[in-house]
Design a protein around this motif. Sequence first.
Motif, PDB file in Angstrom:
ATOM      1  N   SER A 184       0.838  -1.214   0.000  1.00  0.00           N
ATOM      2  CA  SER A 184       0.000   0.000   0.000  1.00  0.00           C
ATOM      3  C   SER A 184       0.865   1.254   0.000  1.00  0.00           C
ATOM      4  CB  SER A 184      -0.908   0.048   1.229  1.00  0.00           C
ATOM      5  OG  SER A 184      -1.628  -1.130   1.381  1.00  0.00           O
ATOM      6  N   MET A 185       1.935   1.207   0.800  1.00  0.00           N
ATOM      7  CA  MET A 185       2.828   2.372   0.875  1.00  0.00           C
ATOM      8  C   MET A 185       3.521   2.595  -0.473  1.00  0.00           C
ATOM      9  SD  MET A 185       4.601   1.645   4.576  1.00  0.00           S
ATOM     10  CE  MET A 185       3.658   0.765   5.824  1.00  0.00           C
ATOM     11  N   ALA A 186       3.922   1.496  -1.114  1.00  0.00           N
ATOM     12  CA  ALA A 186       4.558   1.611  -2.440  1.00  0.00           C
ATOM     13  C   ALA A 186       3.570   2.201  -3.448  1.00  0.00           C
ATOM     14  CB  ALA A 186       5.040   0.236  -2.906  1.00  0.00           C
ATOM     15  N   LEU A 187       2.308   1.769  -3.351  1.00  0.00           N
ATOM     16  CA  LEU A 187       1.289   2.277  -4.274  1.00  0.00           C
ATOM     17  C   LEU A 187       1.065   3.778  -4.082  1.00  0.00           C
ATOM     18  CD1 LEU A 187      -0.605   1.024  -6.452  1.00  0.00           C
ATOM     19  CD2 LEU A 187      -2.410   1.064  -4.724  1.00  0.00           C
ATOM     20  N   ALA A 188       1.090   4.226  -2.813  1.00  0.00           N
ATOM     21  CA  ALA A 188       0.926   5.659  -2.537  1.00  0.00           C
ATOM     22  C   ALA A 188       2.058   6.463  -3.178  1.00  0.00           C
ATOM     23  CB  ALA A 188       0.884   5.904  -1.027  1.00  0.00           C
ATOM     24  N   GLY A 346       8.244  10.732   1.372  1.00  0.00           N
ATOM     25  CA  GLY A 346       7.863  12.078   1.770  1.00  0.00           C
ATOM     26  C   GLY A 346       6.568  12.093   2.556  1.00  0.00           C
ATOM     27  N   PHE A 347       5.986  10.917   2.805  1.00  0.00           N
ATOM     28  CA  PHE A 347       4.674  10.871   3.460  1.00  0.00           C
ATOM     29  C   PHE A 347       4.748  10.827   4.987  1.00  0.00           C
ATOM     30  CE2 PHE A 347       3.122   9.062  -0.719  1.00  0.00           C
ATOM     31  CZ  PHE A 347       2.442  10.211  -1.072  1.00  0.00           C
ATOM     32  N   GLY A 348       5.958  10.730   5.538  1.00  0.00           N
ATOM     33  CA  GLY A 348       6.103  10.789   6.991  1.00  0.00           C
ATOM     34  C   GLY A 348       5.529   9.585   7.702  1.00  0.00           C
ATOM     35  N   PRO A 349       5.279   9.752   9.015  1.00  0.00           N
ATOM     36  CA  PRO A 349       4.865   8.604   9.817  1.00  0.00           C
ATOM     37  C   PRO A 349       3.481   8.057   9.461  1.00  0.00           C
ATOM     38  CG  PRO A 349       5.337  10.544  11.205  1.00  0.00           C
ATOM     39  CD  PRO A 349       5.506  10.969   9.805  1.00  0.00           C
ATOM     40  N   LEU A 350       2.663   8.809   8.738  1.00  0.00           N
ATOM     41  CA  LEU A 350       1.325   8.311   8.377  1.00  0.00           C
ATOM     42  C   LEU A 350       1.316   7.568   7.036  1.00  0.00           C
ATOM     43  CD1 LEU A 350      -0.983  11.271   9.494  1.00  0.00           C
ATOM     44  CD2 LEU A 350      -0.875   8.977  10.494  1.00  0.00           C
ATOM     45  N   ALA A 351       2.510   7.210   6.530  1.00  0.00           N
ATOM     46  CA  ALA A 351       2.602   6.589   5.198  1.00  0.00           C
ATOM     47  C   ALA A 351       1.686   5.369   5.048  1.00  0.00           C
ATOM     48  CB  ALA A 351       4.053   6.208   4.904  1.00  0.00           C
ATOM     49  N   GLY A 352       1.576   4.560   6.096  1.00  0.00           N
ATOM     50  CA  GLY A 352       0.759   3.350   6.000  1.00  0.00           C
ATOM     51  C   GLY A 352      -0.722   3.662   5.845  1.00  0.00           C
ATOM     52  N   ALA A 353      -1.208   4.647   6.626  1.00  0.00           N
ATOM     53  CA  ALA A 353      -2.632   5.026   6.532  1.00  0.00           C
ATOM     54  C   ALA A 353      -2.910   5.705   5.193  1.00  0.00           C
ATOM     55  CB  ALA A 353      -3.010   5.942   7.691  1.00  0.00           C
ATOM     56  N   ILE A 354      -1.964   6.500   4.717  1.00  0.00           N
ATOM     57  CA  ILE A 354      -2.122   7.115   3.389  1.00  0.00           C
ATOM     58  C   ILE A 354      -2.154   6.007   2.334  1.00  0.00           C
ATOM     59  CG2 ILE A 354      -1.028   8.627   1.669  1.00  0.00           C
ATOM     60  CD1 ILE A 354       0.101  10.241   4.093  1.00  0.00           C
ATOM     61  N   GLY A 355      -1.307   4.989   2.536  1.00  0.00           N
ATOM     62  CA  GLY A 355      -1.324   3.834   1.626  1.00  0.00           C
ATOM     63  C   GLY A 355      -2.703   3.197   1.583  1.00  0.00           C
ATOM     64  N   GLY A 356      -3.320   3.012   2.747  1.00  0.00           N
ATOM     65  CA  GLY A 356      -4.674   2.447   2.793  1.00  0.00           C
ATOM     66  C   GLY A 356      -5.662   3.318   2.024  1.00  0.00           C
ATOM     67  N   ALA A 357      -5.529   4.650   2.203  1.00  0.00           N
ATOM     68  CA  ALA A 357      -6.433   5.570   1.496  1.00  0.00           C
ATOM     69  C   ALA A 357      -6.240   5.467  -0.017  1.00  0.00           C
ATOM     70  CB  ALA A 357      -6.183   7.011   1.967  1.00  0.00           C
ATOM     71  N   VAL A 358      -4.999   5.314  -0.453  1.00  0.00           N
ATOM     72  CA  VAL A 358      -4.725   5.231  -1.895  1.00  0.00           C
ATOM     73  C   VAL A 358      -5.295   3.932  -2.476  1.00  0.00           C
ATOM     74  CG1 VAL A 358      -2.872   5.072  -3.615  1.00  0.00           C
ATOM     75  CG2 VAL A 358      -2.739   6.781  -1.791  1.00  0.00           C
TER      76      VAL A 358
END
Length: 371
Positions: A184-188, A346-358
């Motif tokens: 997910s993080m890679a996709l973001a 560049g997404f910082g500590p929330l990278a995983g949650a941003i990955g989920g959103a993406v």
Amino acid sequence: MGSHHGEVLRILRDDGPQSRASLARRGKLSATTLTHVTAQLLRDGVVAESEFVDTTGIGRPGQAIKLIPDAHHVVGIHLGAGLVQLVIADLAASIKASASFEFSVRDTAPDDVIARTAEALATLRSEAGDPHLLGAGVAVPGPVNVEQRSLLASINTGWRNLPLAKLFETQINLPVILEHNVTSMALAEVRYGIGRRVPAVLYVYLRTGLGAGLVVDGIPFRPGGHGAVELGHIQISRDGPLCSCGNHGCLESYVNEGVLMRSIGLKGQAPSNLFEQLEATDAFGPTLDRLTDSLAIAINILTPDLIVLGGHLSQAPESLFSHLRANLPPRVMPHMRDVLRIDRTGFGPLAGAIGGAVVALDHFFYSGVRH
Ligand SMILES: [Zn+2]
């Protein structure tokens, strides 16, 4: 029909406002089809007309179509070992609100973690002004069985064959899609970060364990529908320490949060500058060597153009990056030496949650299935 809508939305997402002629040409759509698609998207309020200025200066200003990022929102959830992070994000993956909580992996059943996540989401929704939500993407700490919509196995939580999508849907009353967390993080990165227009992006994430995720040509790499890139379980020493997977001497048995903390005499919660503190100790050199050895193997097998480092690695001192940039190229095939880039997220500590959103945006919006 939905795929045409998805194609138009993806062009607007990736390249900004476009004239109708450009959308038709790039989407390979007839004028009639494009008119039909844009009319429906305009009616749905997800795109709008805007003035288009030809940047070449040759054409006259005309009407263009642009995306309205605020038209809908999604939820992104990162279900990590001992940590849950949530975001509400718009159609451009910008965060509108975020929350997080920790839990004890040993003492908390998955049902309780999901119930607490649902509570946190209810608070977050009202904080964000109760926006319309299309669905939720949950980034989970292990490979996913896509057909069963389940988490196959997570070594660091001990969870196996959990039908997480269904369990979350019952609690949060939204459609849910699951994806392996580091994928997910890679996709973001590929959609909105430093991996845009990069053919193959390998993400390496260090927290409780050492995970990796790969996206090739915009598509998550999931061999057999359930695989993940188990970089952390490359065996680098037959006689090494027992790994959480049951094998001995895996990279993760040397390079994980707990081991690194102990090696520098720290207890309790890991500091955000773990690698900075590590840099001042004798443990830094061997850690870099093990990372370099394993990444060289991964590069020769997977041929990523870009390696993105996340979790504790995203806050590592520049010396870690310069070491990898100097020592990895000689260890990989000559054609990879010139193309390979290594950078921090560049997404910082929330990278995983941003990955989920993406993941949720891809599935519930940019696929075009809603239209
Ligand atoms: Zn292992």
